[in-house]
Design an enzyme around this catalytic site. Structure first.
Site, PDB file in Angstrom:
ATOM      1  N   SER A 152       0.343  -1.274  -0.324  1.00  0.00           N
ATOM      2  CA  SER A 152       0.138   0.038   0.425  1.00  0.00           C
ATOM      3  C   SER A 152       0.567   1.388  -0.357  1.00  0.00           C
ATOM      4  CB  SER A 152      -1.182  -0.050   1.424  1.00  0.00           C
ATOM      5  OG  SER A 152      -1.260   0.724   1.354  1.00  0.00           O
ATOM      6  N   GLU A 194      -9.274  -5.281  -3.800  1.00  0.00           N
ATOM      7  CA  GLU A 194      -9.047  -4.503  -3.008  1.00  0.00           C
ATOM      8  C   GLU A 194      -9.858  -3.486  -2.143  1.00  0.00           C
ATOM      9  OE1 GLU A 194      -6.087  -3.625  -2.723  1.00  0.00           O
ATOM     10  OE2 GLU A 194      -4.789  -4.617  -3.692  1.00  0.00           O
ATOM     11  N   HIS A 200      -7.776  -5.065   0.984  1.00  0.00           N
ATOM     12  CA  HIS A 200      -6.497  -4.442   0.972  1.00  0.00           C
ATOM     13  C   HIS A 200      -5.552  -4.769   1.821  1.00  0.00           C
ATOM     14  CE1 HIS A 200      -3.955  -1.375  -0.388  1.00  0.00           C
ATOM     15  NE2 HIS A 200      -4.519  -1.231   0.559  1.00  0.00           N
TER      16      HIS A 200
END
Length: 511
Positions: A213, A335, A421
């Site tokens: 990320s 995600e 995610h």
């Protein structure tokens, strides 16, 4: 609430204590002797300062070397995490206390090893607002069992790590790096690794940076930062965007949004400092910089500072100016399942420039409005940019490997299909005990495979070898990737090519 939290937690660990166990492992680094811990065949060393505390006059300054110590320093406990808002349950944050004095790192190595070991340096995510290298999720022991040296680190977050103001600019020397202090911290940590990896048995000429990320965003920036060139030799980006645009210090963003300094002035006004000096800003208690929360994708924290980062990642890759090192990049299958393009947010605004014809084509490709709402933001932010950067990197002559993570635990409680995610982190580190939900033997098989691929890549620059399926190289075998599934890794054509092609054309038109 935040103020009371700070009153209880704004502390720093002691600089040095007397180790209690004389047989614990010892290493000598550039600052002095460290005494770590030996557990189950792994030596660990924690809370090692890699830079001086960025406090007082050093707030919003580039990092400087950490001071040394004379007595042996106990490295058996984690250090403070950087100043950040409450974690909201993210297992990637790590334990309190927190402090501005947080620039420390942690090392794991197998106790019995043949030097030199490949080095893996982890850069945590958290939107540049949260996270740390001290979380149990990122414990490096299980990766180190695969004959690598693992390093995790903290870097300055939020407005303490990514900020500018005209008063700060007025006191800077010409050419001094600005605003991107968290990125500068990561570079300083890599310099420390270069200088000290050999003390642990690591190879400073075989360093892999990997991040998830926001940590992946920093990895791609390391790939285009001249100051990081030569400090690492392989790179892994997990759900690390790729099409985002940075904010200059004193010029508007490409879309006309405010510069970093304009944002700093606006924030100082909220603090009641309309004519703030640098001294005024440095006197503000750290907790005041947490609210309102700075926007990661909205331009508050992703910086194009002109020294470390002078262009956006996509442009640098397109011009072949990135570090041409072996590269893994990928994303998860669901995600941002909880976000919709109709949301009033920087992410929701990505599709606002679509023409009626483009929107009709997208709706057809996604099977209607419901499919579009469920998947398009994940593809716009992660899936297509990952494919794009992988293709560009391969076209520039460097090895590139693309993946898609679609492992879903049976007990995963979220109301959607696919891997959300950040859900790959416990698999990469082979640390399923830290999973937010229960896992089974299936999950362990996939974690073992994923950690094997990552560590083999760190060792050789190619994730392949052993008994796992062959991971195709981008370009060499067409548009193919490795998909991590509940049934194991599968090499296949990139899924949903029609959707990603539409996104590529859309970005090509609006950029």
């Amino acid at each position: 609430m935040i103020a009371s939290l700070f009153a209880a937690t704004l502390m720093t660990a002691p600089l040095q204590t007397t180790p209690s166990v004389v047989n614990d492992p010892r290493v000598t680094v550039s600052q002095g002797v460290l005494v770590g811990r030996h557990v189950d065949g792994i030596d660990s060393f924690r809370a090692i300062p890699y830079a001086a505390p960025p406090v007082g006059a050093a707030r919003w300054r580039p990092p400087t070397p950490a001071q040394g110590w004379t007595d042996a320093r106990d490295a058996g406990q984690v250090g403070a995490i950087c100043i950040q808002p409450p974690s909201n349950g993210d297992p990637g944050v790590g334990p309190l206390p927190m402090s501005e004095d947080c620039l420390n790192l942690n090392v794991w190595v197998p106790s019995d090893h043949t030097a030199p070991l490949p080095v893996m340096v982890w850069i945590h995510g958290g939107g540049l607002n949260n996270g740390s290298g001290t979380a149990a999720l990122y414990d490096g022991a299980n990766l180190a069992r695969r004959d690598v040296m693992v390093v995790t680190l903290n870097y300055r977050l939020g407005r303490l790590g990514f900020f500018d103001h005209p008063a700060l600019a007025a006191e800077r020397a010409p050419g001094e790096p600005v605003a991107n202090y968290g990125l500068m911290d990561v570079v300083a940590a890599l310099e420390w690794v270069r200088d000290n990896a050999a003390a642990f048995g690591g190879d400073p000429e075989n360093v892999t940076v990997f991040g998830e990320s926001a940590g992946g965003v920093l990895v791609t920036r390391l790939m285009i930062a001249p100051q990081a060139r030569g400090l690492f030799h392989k790179a892994v980006v997990q759900s690390g965007l790729g099409r985002e645009q940075g904010t200059p210090p004193d010029q508007p963003r490409l879309n006309g949004d405010p510069s970093m300094q304009e944002r700093g002035v606006a924030f100082a006004l909220e603090l009641g400092l309309p004519a703030a000096t640098a001294a005024d800003l440095r006197a503000v208690p750290a907790e005041r910089f947490l609210a309102p929360a700075p926007s990661f994708y909205g331009g508050d924290l992703i910086v194009k500072d002109g020294v470390f980062i002078s262009e956006d990642v996509e442009a640098a890759f397109a011009a072949g100016r990135e570090a041409l090192v072996p590269f893994i990049i990928g994303s998860n299958s669901a995600e941002f399942w909880w976000m919709k393009p109709t949301d009033v947010s920087p992410y929701g605004a990505i599709d606002d420039a679509m023409t009626p014809d483009e929107r009709a084509a997208f709706l057809a490709a996604y099977g209607g409005e419901a499919g579009y709402n469920a998947h398009v933001l994940s593809d716009l932010v992660f899936s297509e940019p990952a494919r794009h950067l992988a293709r560009l990197h391969a076209a520039n002559g460097a090895p590139a490997f693309l993946y898609r993570f679609d492992v879903v635990s049976a007990a995963m409680p979220e109301p959607h299909a696919g891997a959300t995610h950040a859900s790959e982190r416990q698999y990469v580190f082979d640390n399923l005990a830290t999973s937010p939900w229960p896992t089974e033997e299936m999950d362990q098989r996939q974690a073992s495979a994923m950690a094997d691929y990552w560590t083999r890549f760190a060792a050789t620059g190619n994730p392949n070898g052993g008994d796992h399926p062959v991971w195709p190289e981008v370009g060499a075998e067409g548009d193919r990737l490795l998909e991590f599934t509940n049934d194991g890794p599968v090499a296949k054509a990139i899924p949903f090519k029609d959707r990603l092609d539409l996104i590529e054309a859309y970005y090509g038109r609006i950029r």
